[in-house]
Design a protein around this motif. Structure first.
Motif, PDB file in Angstrom:
ATOM      1  N   ILE A 111     -13.077 -22.658 -28.733  1.00 47.12           N
ATOM      2  CA  ILE A 111     -13.445 -21.446 -27.994  1.00 47.12           C
ATOM      3  C   ILE A 111     -12.554 -20.282 -28.418  1.00 47.12           C
ATOM      4  O   ILE A 111     -13.031 -19.148 -28.619  1.00 47.12           O
ATOM      5  CB  ILE A 111     -13.334 -21.691 -26.481  1.00 47.12           C
ATOM      6  CG1 ILE A 111     -14.457 -22.630 -26.018  1.00 47.12           C
ATOM      7  CG2 ILE A 111     -13.396 -20.379 -25.706  1.00 47.12           C
ATOM      8  CD1 ILE A 111     -14.330 -23.088 -24.588  1.00 47.12           C
ATOM      9  N   GLY A 112     -11.255 -20.554 -28.569  1.00 47.32           N
ATOM     10  CA  GLY A 112     -10.329 -19.507 -29.000  1.00 47.32           C
ATOM     11  C   GLY A 112     -10.719 -18.934 -30.356  1.00 47.32           C
ATOM     12  O   GLY A 112     -10.749 -17.706 -30.538  1.00 47.32           O
ATOM     13  N   ARG A 113     -11.039 -19.814 -31.302  1.00 47.41           N
ATOM     14  CA  ARG A 113     -11.445 -19.345 -32.643  1.00 47.41           C
ATOM     15  C   ARG A 113     -12.719 -18.513 -32.562  1.00 47.41           C
ATOM     16  O   ARG A 113     -12.865 -17.491 -33.249  1.00 47.41           O
ATOM     17  CB  ARG A 113     -11.658 -20.541 -33.574  1.00 47.41           C
ATOM     18  CG  ARG A 113     -10.369 -21.235 -33.999  1.00 47.41           C
ATOM     19  CD  ARG A 113     -10.602 -22.133 -35.208  1.00 47.41           C
ATOM     20  NE  ARG A 113     -11.623 -23.153 -34.942  1.00 47.41           N
ATOM     21  CZ  ARG A 113     -11.364 -24.370 -34.473  1.00 47.41           C
ATOM     22  NH1 ARG A 113     -10.105 -24.699 -34.179  1.00 47.41           N
ATOM     23  NH2 ARG A 113     -12.328 -25.238 -34.270  1.00 47.41           N
ATOM     24  N   GLY A 114     -13.654 -18.943 -31.695  1.00 42.04           N
ATOM     25  CA  GLY A 114     -14.906 -18.207 -31.546  1.00 42.04           C
ATOM     26  C   GLY A 114     -14.680 -16.792 -31.034  1.00 42.04           C
ATOM     27  O   GLY A 114     -15.277 -15.823 -31.544  1.00 42.04           O
ATOM     28  N   TYR A 115     -13.798 -16.641 -30.046  1.00 45.16           N
ATOM     29  CA  TYR A 115     -13.549 -15.312 -29.496  1.00 45.16           C
ATOM     30  C   TYR A 115     -12.705 -14.451 -30.433  1.00 45.16           C
ATOM     31  O   TYR A 115     -12.826 -13.220 -30.424  1.00 45.16           O
ATOM     32  CB  TYR A 115     -12.904 -15.417 -28.110  1.00 45.16           C
ATOM     33  CG  TYR A 115     -13.943 -15.622 -27.034  1.00 45.16           C
ATOM     34  CD1 TYR A 115     -14.724 -14.554 -26.586  1.00 45.16           C
ATOM     35  CD2 TYR A 115     -14.189 -16.887 -26.504  1.00 45.16           C
ATOM     36  CE1 TYR A 115     -15.704 -14.740 -25.619  1.00 45.16           C
ATOM     37  CE2 TYR A 115     -15.169 -17.086 -25.537  1.00 45.16           C
ATOM     38  CZ  TYR A 115     -15.927 -16.008 -25.107  1.00 45.16           C
ATOM     39  OH  TYR A 115     -16.916 -16.192 -24.153  1.00 45.16           O
ATOM     40  N   ILE A 116     -11.895 -15.074 -31.238  1.00 51.01           N
ATOM     41  CA  ILE A 116     -11.145 -14.314 -32.241  1.00 51.01           C
ATOM     42  C   ILE A 116     -12.116 -13.661 -33.231  1.00 51.01           C
ATOM     43  O   ILE A 116     -11.962 -12.489 -33.597  1.00 51.01           O
ATOM     44  CB  ILE A 116     -10.143 -15.238 -32.974  1.00 51.01           C
ATOM     45  CG1 ILE A 116      -8.952 -15.547 -32.052  1.00 51.01           C
ATOM     46  CG2 ILE A 116      -9.644 -14.594 -34.274  1.00 51.01           C
ATOM     47  CD1 ILE A 116      -8.047 -16.635 -32.569  1.00 51.01           C
ATOM     48  N   GLU A 132     -12.010 -10.865 -23.958  1.00 51.04           N
ATOM     49  CA  GLU A 132     -10.744 -11.454 -23.495  1.00 51.04           C
ATOM     50  C   GLU A 132     -10.933 -12.118 -22.134  1.00 51.04           C
ATOM     51  O   GLU A 132     -10.457 -13.227 -21.899  1.00 51.04           O
ATOM     52  CB  GLU A 132      -9.667 -10.367 -23.415  1.00 51.04           C
ATOM     53  CG  GLU A 132      -8.304 -10.909 -22.968  1.00 51.04           C
ATOM     54  CD  GLU A 132      -7.230  -9.834 -22.927  1.00 51.04           C
ATOM     55  OE1 GLU A 132      -6.434  -9.856 -21.965  1.00 51.04           O
ATOM     56  OE2 GLU A 132      -7.197  -8.983 -23.838  1.00 51.04           O
ATOM     57  N   ARG A 133     -11.646 -11.430 -21.242  1.00 51.62           N
ATOM     58  CA  ARG A 133     -11.888 -11.986 -19.915  1.00 51.62           C
ATOM     59  C   ARG A 133     -12.744 -13.245 -19.998  1.00 51.62           C
ATOM     60  O   ARG A 133     -12.510 -14.220 -19.283  1.00 51.62           O
ATOM     61  CB  ARG A 133     -12.558 -10.936 -19.029  1.00 51.62           C
ATOM     62  CG  ARG A 133     -11.618  -9.811 -18.612  1.00 51.62           C
ATOM     63  CD  ARG A 133     -12.365  -8.734 -17.859  1.00 51.62           C
ATOM     64  NE  ARG A 133     -11.476  -7.658 -17.416  1.00 51.62           N
ATOM     65  CZ  ARG A 133     -11.877  -6.492 -16.951  1.00 51.62           C
ATOM     66  NH1 ARG A 133     -13.180  -6.227 -16.856  1.00 51.62           N
ATOM     67  NH2 ARG A 133     -10.993  -5.572 -16.580  1.00 51.62           N
ATOM     68  N   GLU A 134     -13.757 -13.193 -20.855  1.00 51.45           N
ATOM     69  CA  GLU A 134     -14.622 -14.368 -21.022  1.00 51.45           C
ATOM     70  C   GLU A 134     -13.822 -15.566 -21.540  1.00 51.45           C
ATOM     71  O   GLU A 134     -14.009 -16.704 -21.089  1.00 51.45           O
ATOM     72  CB  GLU A 134     -15.757 -14.056 -21.992  1.00 51.45           C
ATOM     73  CG  GLU A 134     -16.852 -13.187 -21.403  1.00 51.45           C
ATOM     74  CD  GLU A 134     -17.967 -12.931 -22.412  1.00 51.45           C
ATOM     75  OE1 GLU A 134     -17.923 -13.530 -23.519  1.00 51.45           O
ATOM     76  OE2 GLU A 134     -18.872 -12.143 -22.097  1.00 51.45           O
ATOM     77  N   PHE A 135     -12.948 -15.304 -22.495  1.00 48.44           N
ATOM     78  CA  PHE A 135     -12.119 -16.377 -23.050  1.00 48.44           C
ATOM     79  C   PHE A 135     -11.312 -17.052 -21.948  1.00 48.44           C
ATOM     80  O   PHE A 135     -11.299 -18.285 -21.836  1.00 48.44           O
ATOM     81  CB  PHE A 135     -11.187 -15.816 -24.128  1.00 48.44           C
ATOM     82  CG  PHE A 135     -10.040 -16.738 -24.466  1.00 48.44           C
ATOM     83  CD1 PHE A 135     -10.254 -17.881 -25.232  1.00 48.44           C
ATOM     84  CD2 PHE A 135      -8.765 -16.484 -23.984  1.00 48.44           C
ATOM     85  CE1 PHE A 135      -9.203 -18.749 -25.515  1.00 48.44           C
ATOM     86  CE2 PHE A 135      -7.704 -17.339 -24.266  1.00 48.44           C
ATOM     87  CZ  PHE A 135      -7.930 -18.483 -25.039  1.00 48.44           C
TER      88      PHE A 135
END
Length: 341
Positions: A111-116, A132-135
């Motif tokens: 998930i972190g990689r996806g939001y990056i 950022e909030r979604e993450f």
């Protein structure tokens, strides 16, 4: 093996007490984000959000991964330690939860990689804020989903941390008998261990370790909780610890008998406990008559008649009578045993 257990205890990364605790630590990592600035407000926001997500992801995923992988693998443990753990924890639940914790670490990483990637591609400040909030929202849900498992893993870890420091590779003498016959007093006499000694039954609730040192090395002595005359499958957790020690690590058993019956258990009862012990172990069992300081000749004769034996040791753990003789016999026993191997 004692060194190995100590190493496993030291390397463990404890699971957080709650998912909220871990989430709050994640947020703190985010707040440590860089103070770098970009060419404009959009780029500044992008840089800081990227650092926030990266550091939070790295912290949370790394923590969960270490919790799962640095906890002991039950299958690798000696059966003695494995069975001790089974008294207090459900091993299958622990293994399932450790797997879920590890899976959660991988999911947070993904998930972190996806939001990056999303933040890098975004061209709007408010969109970056939303990402950022979604993450954090999705990460919080993942952590909440494994709340029970974090508790299960932590309970296992605390139980493992409290395992006795017993070296299963050392020659080991198990001190066994009915409650209140003087097992702990004998351990104090034979070693430097300081078990609690009180004039009532069931004082000893854990396995207590001492060592008898001699010129060729040392012998491990283990004081066990008192055993009752009951079927093995009906024994309470405290007694099961004694049974596990007898079953897996005994090289010699000192079975302590109180011929005066001031322990609160008759000789007939103590004999039944002896029969249980003999059904568990495959090593030699020595009968040690305690309380010689208060035992009368009739007490000893009554014991010999009830137990139908003539070979035994007679001591007083309280007064130290014949303790040195018993020590020397134990040392000689293991020296002869080593010579035969």
């Amino acid at each position: 093996m004692c060194a190995e257990i100590a190493r496993l205890k030291q390397q463990m990364v404890f699971a957080p007490k709650t998912s909220s605790e871990l989430f709050e630590q994640m947020v703190k990592q985010c707040r440590k984000r860089t103070t770098k600035k970009g060419a404009n407000k959009l780029e500044t926001r992008r840089i800081r959000t990227l650092e926030c997500i990266k550091s939070a992801t790295r912290f949370a995923a790394g923590k969960l991964k270490n919790v799962a992988l640095k906890s002991p693998f039950v299958e690798d443990l000696h059966p003695f330690f494995r069975e001790l753990l089974e008294i207090s924890v459900n091993i299958e639940d622990y293994k399932s939860c450790a797997s879920r914790v590890y899976s959660a670490s991988k999911l947070i990483n993904r998930i972190g990689r996806g939001y990056i990637i999303k933040v890098k591609r975004s061209q709007k400040t408010d969109e970056i804020v939303r990402f950022e909030r979604e993450f954090f929202g999705r990460t919080y849900s993942i952590l909440k989903d494994i709340e029970d498992c974090l508790s299960t893993v932590r309970n296992f870890q605390v139980t493992f941390q409290n395992l006795p420091d017993i070296d299963v590779s050392l020659p080991t003498v198990i001190i066994a008998g009915a409650p209140n016959v003087g097992k702990s007093s004998l351990l104090r006499r034979l070693s430097r261990a300081k078990p609690e000694v009180k004039p009532y039954p069931f004082t000893t609730k854990e396995l207590i370790v001492g060592h008898l040192e001699h010129l060729l090395g040392k012998i491990q002595l283990i004081d066990t909780p008192g055993l009752l005359d009951s079927p093995l499958e009906e024994k309470k957790n405290v007694e099961r610890k004694a049974v596990i020690a007898l079953k897996h690590i005994s090289n010699l058993v000192l079975f302590i008998v109180d011929p005066t019956e001031t322990c609160g258990f008759s000789l007939d009862y103590q004999k039944k406990v002896l029969e249980t012990v003999r059904s568990i172990v495959s090593c030699d069992v020595w009968i040690v008559l305690n309380k010689a300081d208060i035992a009368s000749p009739s007490h000893v004769e009554n014991f010999k008649k009830k137990f139908n034996i003539n070979e035994f040791f007679i001591i007083s753990a309280e007064k130290g009578v014949n303790i040195d003789k018993l020590k020397n016999e134990i040392i000689e026993y293991f020296q002869n045993r080593n010579a035969k191997i």
